[in-house]
Design a protein around this motif. Sequence first.
Motif, short mmCIF file in Angstrom:
data_model
loop_
_atom_site.label_atom_id
_atom_site.label_comp_id
_atom_site.label_asym_id
_atom_site.label_seq_id
_atom_site.Cartn_x
_atom_site.Cartn_y
_atom_site.Cartn_z
N GLU A 61 -27.17 -43.49 43.29
CA GLU A 61 -27.28 -44.37 44.46
C GLU A 61 -26.68 -43.70 45.69
O GLU A 61 -27.25 -43.76 46.78
N LEU A 62 -25.52 -43.07 45.51
CA LEU A 62 -24.88 -42.38 46.63
C LEU A 62 -25.75 -41.22 47.11
O LEU A 62 -25.89 -41.01 48.32
N ALA A 63 -26.35 -40.48 46.20
CA ALA A 63 -27.23 -39.37 46.58
C ALA A 63 -28.43 -39.88 47.38
O ALA A 63 -28.85 -39.25 48.35
N MET A 64 -28.96 -41.02 46.99
CA MET A 64 -30.09 -41.60 47.72
C MET A 64 -29.67 -42.00 49.13
O MET A 64 -30.43 -41.83 50.09
N ARG A 65 -28.45 -42.50 49.27
CA ARG A 65 -27.95 -42.86 50.60
C ARG A 65 -27.71 -41.61 51.45
O ARG A 65 -27.95 -41.62 52.66
N VAL A 66 -27.23 -40.53 50.81
CA VAL A 66 -27.06 -39.26 51.53
C VAL A 66 -28.41 -38.80 52.05
O VAL A 66 -28.54 -38.42 53.22
N ARG A 67 -29.43 -38.86 51.21
CA ARG A 67 -30.78 -38.47 51.60
C ARG A 67 -31.24 -39.27 52.80
O ARG A 67 -31.79 -38.72 53.76
N LYS A 68 -31.01 -40.57 52.76
CA LYS A 68 -31.44 -41.44 53.87
C LYS A 68 -30.70 -41.08 55.16
O LYS A 68 -31.32 -41.00 56.22
N GLU A 69 -29.40 -40.84 55.06
CA GLU A 69 -28.62 -40.56 56.27
C GLU A 69 -28.88 -39.16 56.83
O GLU A 69 -28.82 -38.97 58.04
N LEU A 70 -29.18 -38.20 55.97
CA LEU A 70 -29.44 -36.83 56.47
C LEU A 70 -30.87 -36.66 56.96
O LEU A 70 -31.15 -35.74 57.72
N GLN B 63 -33.42 -31.92 51.45
CA GLN B 63 -33.67 -32.33 50.07
C GLN B 63 -32.32 -32.52 49.39
O GLN B 63 -31.48 -31.62 49.37
N VAL B 64 -32.13 -33.72 48.83
CA VAL B 64 -30.87 -34.05 48.16
C VAL B 64 -31.16 -34.23 46.67
O VAL B 64 -32.04 -34.98 46.28
N HIS B 65 -30.40 -33.52 45.88
CA HIS B 65 -30.53 -33.57 44.42
C HIS B 65 -29.27 -34.22 43.86
O HIS B 65 -28.21 -34.17 44.48
#
Length: 105
Positions: free
Chosen positions: A81-90, A95-97
């Motif tokens: 979930e945190l990685a998905m939020r990082v992807r959204k904010e960046l 590309q966030v894995h």
Amino acid sequence: MFCCGKHVKIEAEVCADPVWCLCGANLELDAFPLSEELTEQLWEWNVQYGEWLEESDYDDDLLVQRLGKEAIEDFNRRGKELAMRVRKELGEDVQVHFSPLKMRE
């Protein structure tokens, strides 16, 4: 901020920031333009892993045995979930894995 292109990996680790380049270099979380709330939640998630590992004498097998499969799955779900939020904010250019904690069978 980035090391080898616009790819980052979110992975919990002891004594390191939870953001990594795909080449294995540890990246500074505070260098990324993330909200204060998300940055704090990433730190808390990462610190939780460190505390668990310390309580398990830095033994991944003992960690899984001590915590149980459900706790590890919850930890991984939160990390994803945190990685998905990082992807959204960046933004879409990055590309966030996510690298989950592994459970040995």
